[in-house]
Design a protein around this motif. Structure first.
Motif, PDB file in Angstrom:
ATOM      1  N   PRO A   5      85.683  19.724-136.983  1.00  0.00           N
ATOM      2  CA  PRO A   5      84.353  20.051-136.787  1.00  0.00           C
ATOM      3  C   PRO A   5      84.001  19.547-135.474  1.00  0.00           C
ATOM      4  CG  PRO A   5      84.127  20.667-138.865  1.00  0.00           C
ATOM      5  CD  PRO A   5      85.021  19.296-138.209  1.00  0.00           C
ATOM      6  N   ALA A   6      83.524  17.827-135.473  1.00  0.00           N
ATOM      7  CA  ALA A   6      83.392  17.397-133.818  1.00  0.00           C
ATOM      8  C   ALA A   6      83.712  17.575-133.741  1.00  0.00           C
ATOM      9  CB  ALA A   6      82.386  16.092-135.078  1.00  0.00           C
ATOM     10  N   VAL A   7      85.048  17.656-133.450  1.00  0.00           N
ATOM     11  CA  VAL A   7      85.814  17.787-131.793  1.00  0.00           C
ATOM     12  C   VAL A   7      86.020  19.219-131.312  1.00  0.00           C
ATOM     13  CG1 VAL A   7      87.956  17.694-131.371  1.00  0.00           C
ATOM     14  CG2 VAL A   7      87.205  15.785-132.383  1.00  0.00           C
ATOM     15  N   ARG A   8      86.243  19.788-132.949  1.00  0.00           N
ATOM     16  CA  ARG A   8      86.448  21.746-132.118  1.00  0.00           C
ATOM     17  C   ARG A   8      85.032  22.590-131.594  1.00  0.00           C
ATOM     18  NH1 ARG A   8      90.122  25.264-134.722  1.00  0.00           N
ATOM     19  NH2 ARG A   8      91.026  23.846-134.417  1.00  0.00           N
ATOM     20  N   TRP A   9      83.993  21.700-132.864  1.00  0.00           N
ATOM     21  CA  TRP A   9      82.490  22.649-131.846  1.00  0.00           C
ATOM     22  C   TRP A   9      81.929  21.301-131.027  1.00  0.00           C
ATOM     23  CZ3 TRP A   9      83.123  23.788-137.162  1.00  0.00           C
ATOM     24  CH2 TRP A   9      83.767  24.864-137.541  1.00  0.00           C
TER      25      TRP A   9
ATOM     26  N   PRO B 284      81.025  17.254-141.770  1.00  0.00           N
ATOM     27  CA  PRO B 284      80.850  16.956-140.629  1.00  0.00           C
ATOM     28  C   PRO B 284      80.957  17.609-139.684  1.00  0.00           C
ATOM     29  CG  PRO B 284      83.171  17.822-141.853  1.00  0.00           C
ATOM     30  CD  PRO B 284      81.338  17.929-142.756  1.00  0.00           C
ATOM     31  N   HIS B 285      80.204  18.879-139.690  1.00  0.00           N
ATOM     32  CA  HIS B 285      79.873  19.861-137.747  1.00  0.00           C
ATOM     33  C   HIS B 285      78.191  19.838-138.052  1.00  0.00           C
ATOM     34  CE1 HIS B 285      79.222  23.070-135.770  1.00  0.00           C
ATOM     35  NE2 HIS B 285      78.812  23.871-136.495  1.00  0.00           N
ATOM     36  N   ASN B 286      77.159  20.289-139.277  1.00  0.00           N
ATOM     37  CA  ASN B 286      75.999  20.719-139.029  1.00  0.00           C
ATOM     38  C   ASN B 286      75.271  18.888-139.278  1.00  0.00           C
ATOM     39  OD1 ASN B 286      77.047  23.030-140.210  1.00  0.00           O
ATOM     40  ND2 ASN B 286      75.962  23.748-138.939  1.00  0.00           N
ATOM     41  N   LEU B 287      75.576  18.458-140.299  1.00  0.00           N
ATOM     42  CA  LEU B 287      74.823  16.528-140.842  1.00  0.00           C
ATOM     43  C   LEU B 287      75.511  16.340-139.348  1.00  0.00           C
ATOM     44  CD1 LEU B 287      75.354  16.962-144.659  1.00  0.00           C
ATOM     45  CD2 LEU B 287      72.986  18.204-143.154  1.00  0.00           C
ATOM     46  N   ALA B 288      76.212  15.722-139.601  1.00  0.00           N
ATOM     47  CA  ALA B 288      76.831  14.919-138.272  1.00  0.00           C
ATOM     48  C   ALA B 288      76.407  15.092-137.275  1.00  0.00           C
ATOM     49  CB  ALA B 288      78.112  14.650-138.196  1.00  0.00           C
ATOM     50  N   ALA B 289      75.372  16.451-136.785  1.00  0.00           N
ATOM     51  CA  ALA B 289      75.076  16.252-135.542  1.00  0.00           C
ATOM     52  C   ALA B 289      73.599  16.639-135.910  1.00  0.00           C
ATOM     53  CB  ALA B 289      75.108  17.713-135.183  1.00  0.00           C
ATOM     54  N   GLY B 290      73.002  16.216-136.699  1.00  0.00           N
ATOM     55  CA  GLY B 290      71.719  15.521-137.059  1.00  0.00           C
ATOM     56  C   GLY B 290      71.201  16.686-137.955  1.00  0.00           C
TER      57      GLY B 290
ATOM     58  N   THR C 272      80.156  21.355-128.509  1.00  0.00           N
ATOM     59  CA  THR C 272      79.185  21.464-127.049  1.00  0.00           C
ATOM     60  C   THR C 272      77.629  21.837-128.584  1.00  0.00           C
ATOM     61  OG1 THR C 272      80.769  22.970-125.557  1.00  0.00           O
ATOM     62  CG2 THR C 272      78.534  24.031-125.968  1.00  0.00           C
ATOM     63  N   PHE C 273      78.332  22.731-129.661  1.00  0.00           N
ATOM     64  CA  PHE C 273      77.342  22.909-130.427  1.00  0.00           C
ATOM     65  C   PHE C 273      76.607  21.485-131.172  1.00  0.00           C
ATOM     66  CE2 PHE C 273      75.823  22.914-134.622  1.00  0.00           C
ATOM     67  CZ  PHE C 273      74.497  23.918-134.660  1.00  0.00           C
ATOM     68  N   HIS C 274      77.644  20.478-131.380  1.00  0.00           N
ATOM     69  CA  HIS C 274      77.637  19.000-131.566  1.00  0.00           C
ATOM     70  C   HIS C 274      76.040  17.923-130.475  1.00  0.00           C
ATOM     71  CE1 HIS C 274      79.252  17.424-135.647  1.00  0.00           C
ATOM     72  NE2 HIS C 274      79.795  18.665-135.399  1.00  0.00           N
ATOM     73  N   ASP C 275      76.941  18.723-129.677  1.00  0.00           N
ATOM     74  CA  ASP C 275      76.011  17.607-127.954  1.00  0.00           C
ATOM     75  C   ASP C 275      74.318  18.154-128.178  1.00  0.00           C
ATOM     76  OD1 ASP C 275      78.388  16.263-128.029  1.00  0.00           O
ATOM     77  OD2 ASP C 275      78.859  17.209-126.363  1.00  0.00           O
ATOM     78  N   LEU C 276      74.703  19.455-127.880  1.00  0.00           N
ATOM     79  CA  LEU C 276      73.955  20.503-128.215  1.00  0.00           C
ATOM     80  C   LEU C 276      72.374  20.162-129.286  1.00  0.00           C
ATOM     81  CD1 LEU C 276      70.911  22.016-126.754  1.00  0.00           C
ATOM     82  CD2 LEU C 276      72.660  24.257-127.940  1.00  0.00           C
TER      83      LEU C 276
END
Length: 152
Positions: free
Chosen positions: A27-31, A71-77, A33-37
């Motif tokens: 998900p960190a690769v796939r999403w 790997p998606h939401n939590l990894a992004a903060g 834009t969301f991760h970065d935001l």
């Protein structure tokens, strides 16, 4: 703040269908834009919180969301909690999913009966925002942090 109340979203979503087929993507690769935001937002000291109200036993879609949360939401903060629907008695929450930004702006998300996204509507009504913040906070207080929740 983001409150999610459905057990199924976007039945035709490519990521969901790929996951169902056993292709567990990053998900960190796939999403990205969301991760970065989210990462940029939390780096500024802003909390990004999500509560998911779920039926148990959980639907296959909720298992997908659970699987990609770390790997998606939590990894992004983002902070994510889960609230079993049976524990919501006495809570008053709107019937539609919503985001609240800066405790001032509400962004409603609308889905049809099958979970297909139908659009969104923005409200800058401060009284409505206060109601949504109160509803979110009440659900958040009862919800279980992601790392402690085990879907049944």
């Amino acid at each position: 703040m983001h409150l999610e109340t459905r057990d199924l979203y976007e039945p035709e979503d490519l990521d969901w269908n790929e996951w169902k087929a056993g292709n567990h993507f990053d998900p960190a690769v796939r999403w990205k834009t969301f991760h970065d935001l989210v990462r940029e937002t939390t780096t500024r000291g802003v909390e990004v919180r999500r509560t998911r109200i779920v039926s148990e036993p959980v639907s296959e879609y909720i298992r997908f969301e659970y699987d990609v949360t770390e790997p998606h939401n939590l990894a992004a903060g983002e902070q994510v909690r889960w609230l079993p629907r049976r524990q919501t008695a006495g809570l008053l929450v709107p019937p539609n999913d919503f985001w609240v930004f800066d405790e001032q702006t509400v962004l409603w998300n609308f889905c049809d009966g099958n979970g297909t996204w139908m659009g969104e509507e923005r409200s800058d009504d401060p009284d409505l925002a206060k109601l949504c913040v109160a509803a979110f906070d009440a659900a958040w207080d009862r919800a279980i942090p992601h790392k402690e929740y085990q879907p049944s």
